[in-house]
Design a protein around this motif. Structure first.
Motif, PDB file in Angstrom:
ATOM      1  N   VAL A  17      -3.384 -14.819  42.307  1.00 35.28           N
ATOM      2  CA  VAL A  17      -2.970 -13.487  42.749  1.00 35.28           C
ATOM      3  C   VAL A  17      -1.512 -13.266  42.350  1.00 35.28           C
ATOM      4  CG1 VAL A  17      -4.575 -13.498  44.704  1.00 35.28           C
ATOM      5  CG2 VAL A  17      -2.224 -14.253  45.045  1.00 35.28           C
ATOM      6  N   ASN A  18      -1.121 -12.011  42.236  1.00 36.15           N
ATOM      7  CA  ASN A  18       0.272 -11.689  41.919  1.00 36.15           C
ATOM      8  C   ASN A  18       1.154 -11.661  43.156  1.00 36.15           C
ATOM      9  OD1 ASN A  18      -0.279 -11.385  39.182  1.00 36.15           O
ATOM     10  ND2 ASN A  18      -0.784  -9.215  39.411  1.00 36.15           N
ATOM     11  N   GLU A  19       0.585 -11.274  44.299  1.00 35.34           N
ATOM     12  CA  GLU A  19       1.378 -11.100  45.509  1.00 35.34           C
ATOM     13  C   GLU A  19       0.974 -12.133  46.565  1.00 35.34           C
ATOM     14  OE1 GLU A  19       2.066  -7.812  48.978  1.00 35.34           O
ATOM     15  OE2 GLU A  19       1.594  -7.073  46.985  1.00 35.34           O
ATOM     16  N   ARG A  63      -4.923  -4.816  45.727  1.00 34.85           N
ATOM     17  CA  ARG A  63      -3.569  -4.689  46.285  1.00 34.85           C
ATOM     18  C   ARG A  63      -2.741  -5.951  46.081  1.00 34.85           C
ATOM     19  NH1 ARG A  63      -0.817  -1.353  50.102  1.00 34.85           N
ATOM     20  NH2 ARG A  63       1.289  -2.175  49.993  1.00 34.85           N
ATOM     21  N   ILE A  64      -3.376  -7.132  46.199  1.00 34.75           N
ATOM     22  CA  ILE A  64      -2.636  -8.386  46.038  1.00 34.75           C
ATOM     23  C   ILE A  64      -2.600  -8.837  44.580  1.00 34.75           C
ATOM     24  CG2 ILE A  64      -3.036  -9.147  48.407  1.00 34.75           C
ATOM     25  CD1 ILE A  64      -5.218 -11.054  47.306  1.00 34.75           C
ATOM     26  N   GLY A  65      -3.201  -8.055  43.694  1.00 35.11           N
ATOM     27  CA  GLY A  65      -3.197  -8.397  42.278  1.00 35.11           C
ATOM     28  C   GLY A  65      -4.049  -9.616  41.971  1.00 35.11           C
ATOM     29  N   VAL A 135      -7.932 -17.093  45.932  1.00 33.33           N
ATOM     30  CA  VAL A 135      -8.694 -16.718  44.745  1.00 33.33           C
ATOM     31  C   VAL A 135      -8.594 -17.886  43.776  1.00 33.33           C
ATOM     32  CG1 VAL A 135      -8.860 -15.068  42.839  1.00 33.33           C
ATOM     33  CG2 VAL A 135      -8.199 -14.267  45.130  1.00 33.33           C
ATOM     34  N   THR A 136      -9.746 -18.375  43.319  1.00 36.84           N
ATOM     35  CA  THR A 136      -9.752 -19.621  42.544  1.00 36.84           C
ATOM     36  C   THR A 136     -10.929 -19.676  41.564  1.00 36.84           C
ATOM     37  OG1 THR A 136      -9.832 -22.033  42.781  1.00 36.84           O
ATOM     38  CG2 THR A 136     -11.029 -20.763  44.418  1.00 36.84           C
ATOM     39  N   ASN A 137     -10.817 -20.560  40.602  1.00 32.79           N
ATOM     40  CA  ASN A 137     -11.935 -20.854  39.704  1.00 32.79           C
ATOM     41  C   ASN A 137     -12.671 -22.117  40.112  1.00 32.79           C
ATOM     42  OD1 ASN A 137     -12.041 -18.739  37.733  1.00 32.79           O
ATOM     43  ND2 ASN A 137     -10.066 -19.463  36.999  1.00 32.79           N
TER      44      ASN A 137
END
Length: 155
Positions: A17-19, A63-65, A135-137
């Protein structure tokens, strides 16, 4: 049932995520909300229909990128429960970060302060008392999945 103090509760965000920041209940409540009447289906054979309200999870991910090309979203809960869903389910239009039930704050028994409501999955894929999203692979598993339950468990 875990007691969670909403005034000190924070939702941690990690992974692709970006944020990366902690979210408060007020932060989530300030985002656009929606409601839905959906059926909850328990693996034990019972079901119930209810009205849930909150933030569409796909909007929260935007929103969290979040990297929506990632394969999974994993959840950790205040009661040490954990679960993971695939990204397609996370982006489904009915997947909801639920903050309310029947237009009132989410009851503790239903997951206060935040529950993931996933109408396309069995109940155990709807984590309650969420404190972290990643968020993950990498598939991080889940409480029941570690005991052999099907990781997908839905449509």
């Amino acid at each position: 049932m875990r007691h969670v103090d909403g005034s000190t509760w924070r939702l941690e965000v990690a992974g692709l995520v970006n944020e990366r920041r902690a979210w408060t209940l007020a932060d989530l409540a300030a985002l656009p909300q929606t409601s839905q009447v959906t059926r909850h289906i328990c693996i034990e054979g019972w079901s119930a229909i209810g009205k849930w309200g909150g933030v569409p999870f796909r909007d929260f991910l935007a929103r969290i990128g979040a990297d929506t090309r990632a394969r999974y979203v994993s959840f950790r809960c205040a009661d040490d429960y954990r679960s993971s869903i695939d990204m397609a389910t996370a982006l489904h239009q009915q997947t909801l970060l639920a903050l309310t039930f029947r237009d009132a704050p989410l009851p503790a028994a239903y997951g206060y302060p935040v529950k993931l409501r996933v109408p396309t999955k069995l109940g155990f894929k709807n984590p309650k008392h969420i404190v972290a999203v990643e968020v993950t692979n990498v598939y991080l598993g889940g409480f029941w999945e570690d005991y052999g339950y099907n990781w997908f468990s839905g449509s």
